[in-house]
Write an enzyme that holds these catalytic residues in place. Structure first.
Site, PDB file in Angstrom:
ATOM      1  N   GLY A  41     -17.009 -24.777 -18.734  1.00  0.00           N
ATOM      2  CA  GLY A  41     -17.765 -24.418 -19.938  1.00  0.00           C
ATOM      3  C   GLY A  41     -16.875 -24.400 -21.171  1.00  0.00           C
ATOM      4  O   GLY A  41     -16.440 -23.349 -21.633  1.00  0.00           O
ATOM      5  N   SER A  47     -12.944 -20.304 -26.268  1.00  0.00           N
ATOM      6  CA  SER A  47     -12.145 -19.683 -25.205  1.00  0.00           C
ATOM      7  C   SER A  47     -10.938 -20.555 -24.856  1.00  0.00           C
ATOM      8  O   SER A  47      -9.895 -20.049 -24.444  1.00  0.00           O
ATOM      9  CB  SER A  47     -12.997 -19.415 -23.966  1.00  0.00           C
ATOM     10  OG  SER A  47     -13.793 -20.538 -23.649  1.00  0.00           O
ATOM     11  N   SER A 119     -20.019 -30.128 -13.862  1.00  0.00           N
ATOM     12  CA  SER A 119     -19.106 -29.253 -13.132  1.00  0.00           C
ATOM     13  C   SER A 119     -19.002 -29.618 -11.646  1.00  0.00           C
ATOM     14  O   SER A 119     -17.911 -29.738 -11.093  1.00  0.00           O
ATOM     15  CB  SER A 119     -19.596 -27.814 -13.312  1.00  0.00           C
ATOM     16  OG  SER A 119     -18.870 -26.939 -12.503  1.00  0.00           O
ATOM     17  N   HIS A 139     -25.513 -20.512 -17.089  1.00  0.00           N
ATOM     18  CA  HIS A 139     -25.749 -19.135 -16.682  1.00  0.00           C
ATOM     19  C   HIS A 139     -27.052 -18.953 -15.918  1.00  0.00           C
ATOM     20  O   HIS A 139     -27.466 -17.828 -15.653  1.00  0.00           O
ATOM     21  CB  HIS A 139     -25.712 -18.199 -17.897  1.00  0.00           C
ATOM     22  CG  HIS A 139     -24.325 -17.991 -18.434  1.00  0.00           C
ATOM     23  ND1 HIS A 139     -23.204 -18.547 -17.840  1.00  0.00           N
ATOM     24  CD2 HIS A 139     -23.859 -17.282 -19.493  1.00  0.00           C
ATOM     25  CE1 HIS A 139     -22.127 -18.186 -18.518  1.00  0.00           C
ATOM     26  NE2 HIS A 139     -22.495 -17.425 -19.532  1.00  0.00           N
ATOM     27  N   HIS A 164     -17.144 -14.815 -17.081  1.00  0.00           N
ATOM     28  CA  HIS A 164     -17.628 -14.305 -18.370  1.00  0.00           C
ATOM     29  C   HIS A 164     -19.121 -13.964 -18.307  1.00  0.00           C
ATOM     30  O   HIS A 164     -19.847 -14.459 -17.465  1.00  0.00           O
ATOM     31  CB  HIS A 164     -17.392 -15.341 -19.482  1.00  0.00           C
ATOM     32  CG  HIS A 164     -17.441 -14.735 -20.847  1.00  0.00           C
ATOM     33  ND1 HIS A 164     -18.070 -15.319 -21.920  1.00  0.00           N
ATOM     34  CD2 HIS A 164     -16.926 -13.559 -21.296  1.00  0.00           C
ATOM     35  CE1 HIS A 164     -17.929 -14.537 -22.981  1.00  0.00           C
ATOM     36  NE2 HIS A 164     -17.245 -13.470 -22.633  1.00  0.00           N
ATOM     37  N   ASP A 165     -19.547 -13.119 -19.238  1.00  0.00           N
ATOM     38  CA  ASP A 165     -20.949 -12.727 -19.383  1.00  0.00           C
ATOM     39  C   ASP A 165     -21.494 -12.010 -18.163  1.00  0.00           C
ATOM     40  O   ASP A 165     -22.627 -12.261 -17.731  1.00  0.00           O
ATOM     41  CB  ASP A 165     -21.810 -13.945 -19.755  1.00  0.00           C
ATOM     42  CG  ASP A 165     -21.327 -14.617 -21.035  1.00  0.00           C
ATOM     43  OD1 ASP A 165     -21.217 -13.920 -22.057  1.00  0.00           O
ATOM     44  OD2 ASP A 165     -21.011 -15.819 -21.000  1.00  0.00           O
TER      45      ASP A 165
HETATM   46  N1  SAH Z   1     -16.477 -20.953 -23.156  1.00  0.00           N
HETATM   47  C1  SAH Z   1     -17.246 -21.296 -24.329  1.00  0.00           C
HETATM   48  C2  SAH Z   1     -18.735 -21.130 -24.137  1.00  0.00           C
HETATM   49  C3  SAH Z   1     -19.315 -21.970 -23.034  1.00  0.00           C
HETATM   50  S1  SAH Z   1     -21.053 -22.144 -23.207  1.00  0.00           S
HETATM   51  C4  SAH Z   1     -16.785 -20.495 -25.557  1.00  0.00           C
HETATM   52  O1  SAH Z   1     -15.804 -19.772 -25.476  1.00  0.00           O
HETATM   53  O2  SAH Z   1     -17.381 -20.585 -26.599  1.00  0.00           O
HETATM   54  C5  SAH Z   1     -21.456 -22.914 -21.688  1.00  0.00           C
HETATM   55  C6  SAH Z   1     -21.103 -24.387 -21.610  1.00  0.00           C
HETATM   56  O3  SAH Z   1     -21.312 -24.794 -20.258  1.00  0.00           O
HETATM   57  C7  SAH Z   1     -21.966 -25.325 -22.464  1.00  0.00           C
HETATM   58  O4  SAH Z   1     -21.162 -26.032 -23.370  1.00  0.00           O
HETATM   59  C8  SAH Z   1     -22.628 -26.265 -21.454  1.00  0.00           C
HETATM   60  O5  SAH Z   1     -22.697 -27.632 -21.880  1.00  0.00           O
HETATM   61  C9  SAH Z   1     -21.730 -26.137 -20.253  1.00  0.00           C
HETATM   62  N2  SAH Z   1     -22.404 -26.414 -18.982  1.00  0.00           N
HETATM   63  C10 SAH Z   1     -23.526 -25.822 -18.498  1.00  0.00           C
HETATM   64  N3  SAH Z   1     -23.824 -26.302 -17.289  1.00  0.00           N
HETATM   65  C11 SAH Z   1     -22.888 -27.228 -16.985  1.00  0.00           C
HETATM   66  C12 SAH Z   1     -22.649 -28.095 -15.863  1.00  0.00           C
HETATM   67  N4  SAH Z   1     -23.456 -28.070 -14.801  1.00  0.00           N
HETATM   68  N5  SAH Z   1     -21.596 -28.923 -15.898  1.00  0.00           N
HETATM   69  C13 SAH Z   1     -20.775 -28.952 -16.980  1.00  0.00           C
HETATM   70  N6  SAH Z   1     -20.929 -28.151 -18.058  1.00  0.00           N
HETATM   71  C14 SAH Z   1     -21.965 -27.299 -18.067  1.00  0.00           C
HETATM   72 MG    MG Z   2     -19.619 -16.914 -22.157  1.00  0.00          MG
END
Ligand code: SAH
Ligand code: MG
Length: 205
Positions: A41, A47, A119, A139, A164-165
């Protein structure tokens, strides 16, 4: 290490409060000497600036995985949508240009390696033990469980799992990150360390 980055962290889009980011940076400073770190993510790299700065300090590397099409809650009409991340031609979100810009401005292009893909696809081919794994991807229940199952086996013994979260109270946020945090604890493979806010830190035994 003081929390001064070459980039003004407040100008980076994202979802990482300063106190939780500082805890993440502190954890990575401790761990990253043992091996690479990986984040699920990336979004726009907020982050990644905290984790990557720690990796840079100790000469390690941060891999950061994202398909850059956004999570459910980042889509148009949802709570965490940012219209600037919309790519009209693609008819989809694209946060990769923002991530690259953040890493360039933060002087982290030599330290943070973006991996653009789903992912699960990336995890399927991953072989390198991780000193620190940070889970902050989708999430929903399915993506959170997928990330837990696919990535946590790669945390090296003695390494750190960060989630996180994590909101135990369902009114404060979605529960899936809390569910995988519980799974990690009952697995007997991890032991809790001090976290910060919604950031949980678990030591791989
Ligand atoms: N860590 C970041 C926030 C991440 S938000 C910060 O500090 O701001 C969550 C991210 O996960 C999004 O950009 C979304 O595109 C990614 N995401 C969600 N599901 C995913 C998946 N299955 N594979 C890859 N990326 C994914
Ligand atoms: Mg988060």
């Amino acid at each position: 290490m003081t929390l001064e980055f070459p980039v003004d962290i407040d100008t980076v889009k994202g979802f990482m409060p300063p106190d939780e980011g500082a805890a993440l940076l502190e954890a990575a400073l401790q761990e990253a000497g043992k091996g690479p770190c990986l984040e699920v993510g990336s979004y726009c790299g907020k982050s990644a600036v905290y984790l990557g700065s720690a990796c840079k300090e100790v000469g390690s590397t941060l891999f950061t995985v994202d398909h850059h099409r956004g999570s459910e809650e980042n889509q148009p009409g949802w709570e965490h949508h940012d219209p600037e991340t919309w790519d009209g031609e693609a008819g989809a979100m694209d946060t990769l240009p923002f991530l690259r810009r953040t890493l360039r401005r933060a002087g982290l292009e030599g330290t943070v390696v973006p991996i653009v893909g789903a992912s699960l696809t990336v995890a399927r081919h991953w072989r390198t033990p991780l000193a620190l794994l940070f889970i902050d991807g989708g999430h929903g229940m399915e993506p959170a469980m997928d990330d837990y199952r696919a990535w946590t086996p790669h945390v090296m013994p003695g390494g750190l799992l960060a989630i996180h979260d994590v909101f135990p109270n369902p009114e404060k946020g979605g529960r899936p990150p809390f569910e995988i945090y519980q799974l990690a604890l009952v697995s007997g493979l991890f032991e809790e360390e001090a976290g910060m806010g919604s950031l949980r830190l678990l030591r791989r035994l």
